[in-house]
Scaffold this active site. Sequence first.
Site, PDB file in Angstrom:
ATOM      1  N   GLY A 199     113.434 107.363  40.078  1.00  0.00           N
ATOM      2  CA  GLY A 199     112.999 106.552  40.941  1.00  0.00           C
ATOM      3  C   GLY A 199     112.526 107.263  42.236  1.00  0.00           C
ATOM      4  O   GLY A 199     112.059 108.446  41.971  1.00  0.00           O
ATOM      5  N   SER A 200     113.012 106.999  43.276  1.00  0.00           N
ATOM      6  CA  SER A 200     112.365 107.110  44.572  1.00  0.00           C
ATOM      7  C   SER A 200     113.237 108.509  45.020  1.00  0.00           C
ATOM      8  O   SER A 200     114.206 108.857  44.548  1.00  0.00           O
ATOM      9  CB  SER A 200     112.457 106.248  45.656  1.00  0.00           C
ATOM     10  OG  SER A 200     113.436 106.327  46.036  1.00  0.00           O
ATOM     11  N   GLY A 203     116.227 107.373  47.077  1.00  0.00           N
ATOM     12  CA  GLY A 203     117.195 107.059  46.207  1.00  0.00           C
ATOM     13  C   GLY A 203     117.744 108.222  45.674  1.00  0.00           C
ATOM     14  O   GLY A 203     119.188 107.920  45.437  1.00  0.00           O
ATOM     15  N   GLY A 204     117.015 108.983  45.064  1.00  0.00           N
ATOM     16  CA  GLY A 204     117.676 110.094  44.488  1.00  0.00           C
ATOM     17  C   GLY A 204     118.382 110.946  45.256  1.00  0.00           C
ATOM     18  O   GLY A 204     119.665 111.321  44.942  1.00  0.00           O
ATOM     19  N   GLU A 223     114.145 112.010  38.398  1.00  0.00           N
ATOM     20  CA  GLU A 223     112.899 112.434  38.336  1.00  0.00           C
ATOM     21  C   GLU A 223     112.377 111.581  39.622  1.00  0.00           C
ATOM     22  O   GLU A 223     112.604 110.189  39.459  1.00  0.00           O
ATOM     23  CB  GLU A 223     112.442 111.838  37.139  1.00  0.00           C
ATOM     24  CG  GLU A 223     111.178 112.171  36.603  1.00  0.00           C
ATOM     25  CD  GLU A 223     109.985 111.268  36.968  1.00  0.00           C
ATOM     26  OE1 GLU A 223     109.688 111.120  37.926  1.00  0.00           O
ATOM     27  OE2 GLU A 223     109.773 110.418  35.863  1.00  0.00           O
ATOM     28  N   CYS A 260     104.456 107.901  37.326  1.00  0.00           N
ATOM     29  CA  CYS A 260     104.964 109.119  38.072  1.00  0.00           C
ATOM     30  C   CYS A 260     104.023 110.282  37.900  1.00  0.00           C
ATOM     31  O   CYS A 260     103.955 111.380  38.750  1.00  0.00           O
ATOM     32  CB  CYS A 260     106.366 109.561  37.469  1.00  0.00           C
ATOM     33  SG  CYS A 260     107.234 108.679  36.235  1.00  0.00           S
TER      34      CYS A 260
END
Lengths: 482, 482
Positions: A199-200, A203-204, A223, A260
């Site tokens: 994700g972003s 968010g990570g 990731e 990605c």
Amino acid sequence: MTDEISKLTEAAATAAPALDRRGREWRATLLRAIADELEARREDIVAVADSETSLGGARLGGELTRTGYQARLFAEVLDEGSYLEAAIDHAGDTPMGPGPDLRRQLVPIGPVAVFGASNFPLAFSVPGGDTVSALAAGCPVIVKAHPSHPETSRLTFDIMWQAAHRLDAPDGLLGIVFGQDAGAALVADPRVKAVGFTGSLSGGRALLDIVGAREDPIPFYGELASLNPIVVTAAATRERGTQIAEGLVASITASAGQLCTKPGLVFVPSGSAGDSVVARAADLVGQAGAGTALNDRIHAAYGEIGGRLSRLPGVSLIAEGSRSTEGPLRIRPRLLSVAAAELTADATEECFGPATIIARYDSDTELHDALGRLPASLTGTIHAEPSERDRITELAEVLRAKAGRVLFDGFPTGVLVSWAQTHGGPWPSTNSQHTSVGTSAIRRFLRPVTWQNAPQFVLPPELRDGDAGVPRRIDGRLRLPR
Amino acid sequence: MTDEISKLTEAAATAAPALDRRGREWRATLLRAIADELEARREDIVAVADSETSLGGARLGGELTRTGYQARLFAEVLDEGSYLEAAIDHAGDTPMGPGPDLRRQLVPIGPVAVFGASNFPLAFSVPGGDTVSALAAGCPVIVKAHPSHPETSRLTFDIMWQAAHRLDAPDGLLGIVFGQDAGAALVADPRVKAVGFTGSLSGGRALLDIVGAREDPIPFYGELASLNPIVVTAAATRERGTQIAEGLVASITASAGQLCTKPGLVFVPSGSAGDSVVARAADLVGQAGAGTALNDRIHAAYGEIGGRLSRLPGVSLIAEGSRSTEGPLRIRPRLLSVAAAELTADATEECFGPATIIARYDSDTELHDALGRLPASLTGTIHAEPSERDRITELAEVLRAKAGRVLFDGFPTGVLVSWAQTHGGPWPSTNSQHTSVGTSAIRRFLRPVTWQNAPQFVLPPELRDGDAGVPRRIDGRLRLPR
């Protein structure tokens, strides 16, 4: 909600030793059954995914094929068994005195939380690579479904659950939760022992903060953001500029740029040959129709980051996709341009969607200076001519330091699921030393254990005396099974 | 100071690609030269270490042997080459369409910061396992010397440096810093790409917070606190109680208990056979002389934590080592006792030094309840009789979930450096899925890279066509070199 999460994680913790005891063969059967069942329900799955994503039936059908393929590939990993890293050191004299019998093997880490990604509702979501690599490792999985495709998540979860239960799987093998709060609670739960996240960056980071605040920090495999730079040399520009421009625009616009590995930055030399490449790419982008964002958040971020990039000093918008397409959440392909010398950190922010910056460079020095300032990525790509050996060698070394996959004369989108794949790189592309695509992804959900002077009956079958059917290192020497 | 750190990390960053290019053979030569040079200076090193630690010449001599041995073992790891995890997938058709040529191998992660430990001034310090595994991986190392043995650190650093420079090593291969602030600055430095740390839980947590605040979080390999529980069954107690008591007290008092694998908690059954074991252990502890703490901090913590433990409800001090020895920083062996049913989380705090709690249990249920409440450790040990298969199986499974090494009928101190060793376990014993002792420790300082459709000359030698002299996975099949 916390009660619901606790029930799921408690069930997963109970299932963990049972799943481990079932052994490699049973888990391989499970993964193949899951693959079969997903294939058997192909039409239903693609129809539901098509109804709630903008990816289209062809792409979703291909993604389902990949999803089944990767489940079966992890079954092969289990059959083969070297992922266990089994090693036996027999008792004997050492320079430090008598040594005991030591037997080492990787064991499952425990229940894993998997965060589904919006852009792959199958292959990086409920039945995706994180889930099947964790199940292969012997870890129960609780998926946090992505809000962009709840019905696809539910359907694929039900299909996996049925396949598992027909094999009399331990309860708690698989769970699913919905909503951001449930995801956060999952990461904080003491029974969860690792997290797989695609994700972003923001968010990570937020989940990583939850991990850091746990009493026991756990591995978090994120990731996150990736720029995926491409370098085109002057010689390649001259020799096959048109072909490069066409390949590039196809790579940028695939899945409306929501991959990605979408190339976000392309270094093209100054001068007339470079001008032609850029002109051709600009033409193609101008002709390209708008795509559809997977959700509101991506749509809004694409507009916002795209606007920010185009307003940066020295950056100009040189092409934009057709305005004619209608509908909600439209995102139009964009090509921006900047002089490599003026490429600032602000211009290297990932813009998730079909946007790319062309950075024009006057010299190898200017190119290398600019590359030196880039953040790390999942991939780095070189387009060069075979005669340019020294230049290629130097560029490959620079990109290797900044990426987990270095490509030659190709485009980074389209990540093959295989044994030698790496989908990971230094921060911010991932935060780990592992891949999230390909067979070695299983290593993320394992930890080593050594048994010292253990009776045979206590040992896992692969560490007992005699031929165990898996590669093992015995007294330091790697041996293949008979 | 920041300037000094920057100079060191800058030099390390510059050395990193050079060290990688030197290749496996050169690095193996380097490690053997370091081992030879350490051996050649044995007398000097042991004398200096003896002058600033309380460990004594015999232990330090043995530790030097181990230190040289582990450097040479990593040279063997380099010779053998399977640590690279080399894999080649040739181009070809796949169910997802035509696949490219993919070649994967692990590469060095970059400059590594190593924190020396007080209790192993050689084997876990400047020339220790973290340093040689990182150098083997191809990573420059900057050591943060432990303040308990600055002269040993300086001397061993100089010896390694000379050995390296005789081999024309790249500048920046090795660096050293002193002081807590320098250590913190090292962990925060953007050029440092991984951290190896052996020390206290609080120290590890503080460094982990620095890692979390970095723009790019990096792997932090902490080897922190460990209780190392031992379970003695009723049958073993009856059959060989005296022998167990003697082995236990030897393990507790070795190096004055200042070992990460010192058993801190021993489950002994209630009843007369158990009473005899405890009485024998208490006798031996009572006869044992005081040891000497490695530093003020350990001395103070031992007194403080020991006092806290003995004041806990239900805990009683049942033996204490001789008062007669004189000198500074004396720490006296202590044996405490508690009923397993009353074993609280407070009583499972690690007390670094020669202290152990005996937990008396009335039934298997009580034992398993108490084991379920324990934090994870580096090791877990079972003393049982061969006839107790079911009990052993069950205990081994419980301890495996809580430890990285499960021992049978032995004692956890004395960690053999070998291929199959694991010195690591779930938090708080370590925070990683790796070992810090043994050959696989090298994996901590590597990350995977895949080359896609690369020309031969760009590839590392081990990934080129033809026999590369290392084990490789080719199209999914593991193959040994000819």
